[in-house]
Design an enzyme around this catalytic site. Structure first.
Site, PDB file in Angstrom:
ATOM      1  N   LYS A  29       0.206   3.848  -2.626  1.00 58.17           N
ATOM      2  CA  LYS A  29      -0.804   4.915  -2.573  1.00 58.17           C
ATOM      3  C   LYS A  29      -0.210   6.289  -2.309  1.00 58.17           C
ATOM      4  CE  LYS A  29      -4.437   1.749  -1.000  1.00 58.17           C
ATOM      5  NZ  LYS A  29      -3.765   0.642  -0.300  1.00 58.17           N
ATOM      6  N   SER A  67      -5.931   3.377   4.247  1.00 57.31           N
ATOM      7  CA  SER A  67      -5.337   2.704   3.089  1.00 57.31           C
ATOM      8  C   SER A  67      -6.363   1.930   2.267  1.00 57.31           C
ATOM      9  CB  SER A  67      -4.226   1.757   3.576  1.00 57.31           C
ATOM     10  OG  SER A  67      -3.398   1.386   2.522  1.00 57.31           O
ATOM     11  N   SER A 115       0.794  -1.228   0.000  1.00 53.21           N
ATOM     12  CA  SER A 115       0.000   0.000   0.000  1.00 53.21           C
ATOM     13  C   SER A 115       0.828   1.282   0.000  1.00 53.21           C
ATOM     14  CB  SER A 115      -0.951   0.019   1.197  1.00 53.21           C
ATOM     15  OG  SER A 115      -2.038  -0.855   0.975  1.00 53.21           O
TER      16      SER A 115
END
Length: 361
Positions: A45, A102, A42
């Protein structure tokens, strides 16, 4: 992108496979396998958020825009806020969901809203990576779910974070500890526990998958010293957070920020041709501090590089040069110099007089 200068990497060890400590000027203070291509989970991101923040700042989208959830966004799985097909949330709410918990579905929804399709959005992510000089990064999706040929290096992640900290809205979103979504029905709690545990911490992003292990890009600021800590492929739960705090502690124990110039301070005057005034004050675009090891001498020099052939008209805020900082003759930082006011284009008589003055000077 090559680092400006490597200061030192002695005196610290980490069990994480890859780690980087960077200051806000791009100086590497510590590195371990910094350029290895690794699954970022993640941490991906941080780029999705950067593109979204830039789209808001440019006016391409608004924080108040309503985004309708697509089937593709609904089906992302993993960490999510359980978006239903056709459900509408604002851009602001989706950005908070990405930054705080997230959310994979929110990341996809926001990317599709900006670029129309996932494919176009991923292309924009890779284009941005190239513009930032990232040499060991390739995106296949906007959220970091496992995918072949989706990778990032710890150093590249640090460079994205270095760009992110320039945007106040980005930092505002990443520093939110808790948030109630859907009219106080869903409680979001930030996965970045350094916001509670570490003095000065205000971002950025955690990540985990089976292949990536535990990953983290963190940043903190103390006494004008902004540090960016990246931990990739750490094996144990919460070890990415623990190792990041250890690395930050090492940084703050061994380095100090030396203030060079404050945002808006006059640095120099530059000559202007064909303007209603012949000289113009230039000011620093932002605060500039340089990072120096505590035990080292502060042998710092500055040089103003002026833009050549400046001609009216010049708009206030237009770049007119750079202030470059050197330590021991090696560049360690630079800041843009901006026009302090508008300069209008001169009339014919003024231009003629300037030409005569230049001719007989």
């Amino acid at each position: 992108a090559e680092p400006l200068v490597k200061e030192t990497k002695s005196g610290f060890e980490t069990d994480a496979f890859s780690a980087v400590l960077l200051d806000e000027n791009g100086v590497i203070l510590y590195e371990k396998n910094p350029h290895e291509k690794l699954p970022p989970a993640s941490v991906t991101k941080i780029m999705t958020l950067l593109l979204a923040i830039e789209a808001v700042e440019s006016g391409k989208i608004s924080l108040d825009d309503k985004v309708k959830t697509s089937k593709n966004a609904h089906e992302q799985g993993g960490s999510q806020i359980w978006l239903e097909v056709g459900e509408e949330l604002s851009v602001h709410e989706l950005l908070i969901a990405v930054a705080v918990v997230s959310a994979n579905d929110a990341a996809m929804a926001i990317l599709e809203h900006i670029y129309g399709t996932e494919e176009n959005g991923v292309m924009a992510m890779n284009d941005k990576a190239k513009s930032l000089g990232l040499l060991n990064t390739n995106f296949v999706n906007p959220n970091g779910l496992p995918a072949e040929d989706h990778y990032m290096s710890a150093y590249d992640a640090a460079l994205i974070a270095r760009e992110a900290i320039k945007h106040p809205l980005y930092m505002e979103l990443c520093s939110i500890k808790e948030y109630w979504l859907r009219e106080d029905k869903n409680w979001l709690v930030n996965t970045n526990k350094l916001l509670w545990w570490y003095e000065g911490a205000d971002g950025l992003k955690t990540g985990w998958t089976q292949d990536a292990k535990y990953c983290f890009v963190g940043t903190a600021k103390r006494s004008d010293l902004r540090l960016i800590s990246v931990i990739f492929k750490s094996e144990e739960p919460r070890s990415h957070l623990r190792e990041s705090m250890r690395l930050l502690d090492w940084g703050y124990s061994n380095f100090v920020a030396v203030p060079i110039i404050k945002k808006g301070s006059v640095v120099d005057r530059v000559r202007v041709s064909r303007g209603n005034e012949s000289e113009l004050e230039v000011v620093a675009a932002c605060d500039l501090n340089v990072t120096i090891a505590k035990k080292e001498s502060k042998n710092i020099e500055q040089k103003v590089i002026k833009k050549k052939n400046l001609r009216g008209p010049i708009a206030k805020g237009e770049k007119c040069g750079e202030l470059v900082v050197f330590k021991d003759s090696i560049e360690i930082a630079r800041v843009d110099l901006l026009a302090a006011k508008d300069i209008e284009k001169a009339g014919f008589l003024k231009i003629f007089q300037d030409m005569m003055n230049a001719l007989f000077r």
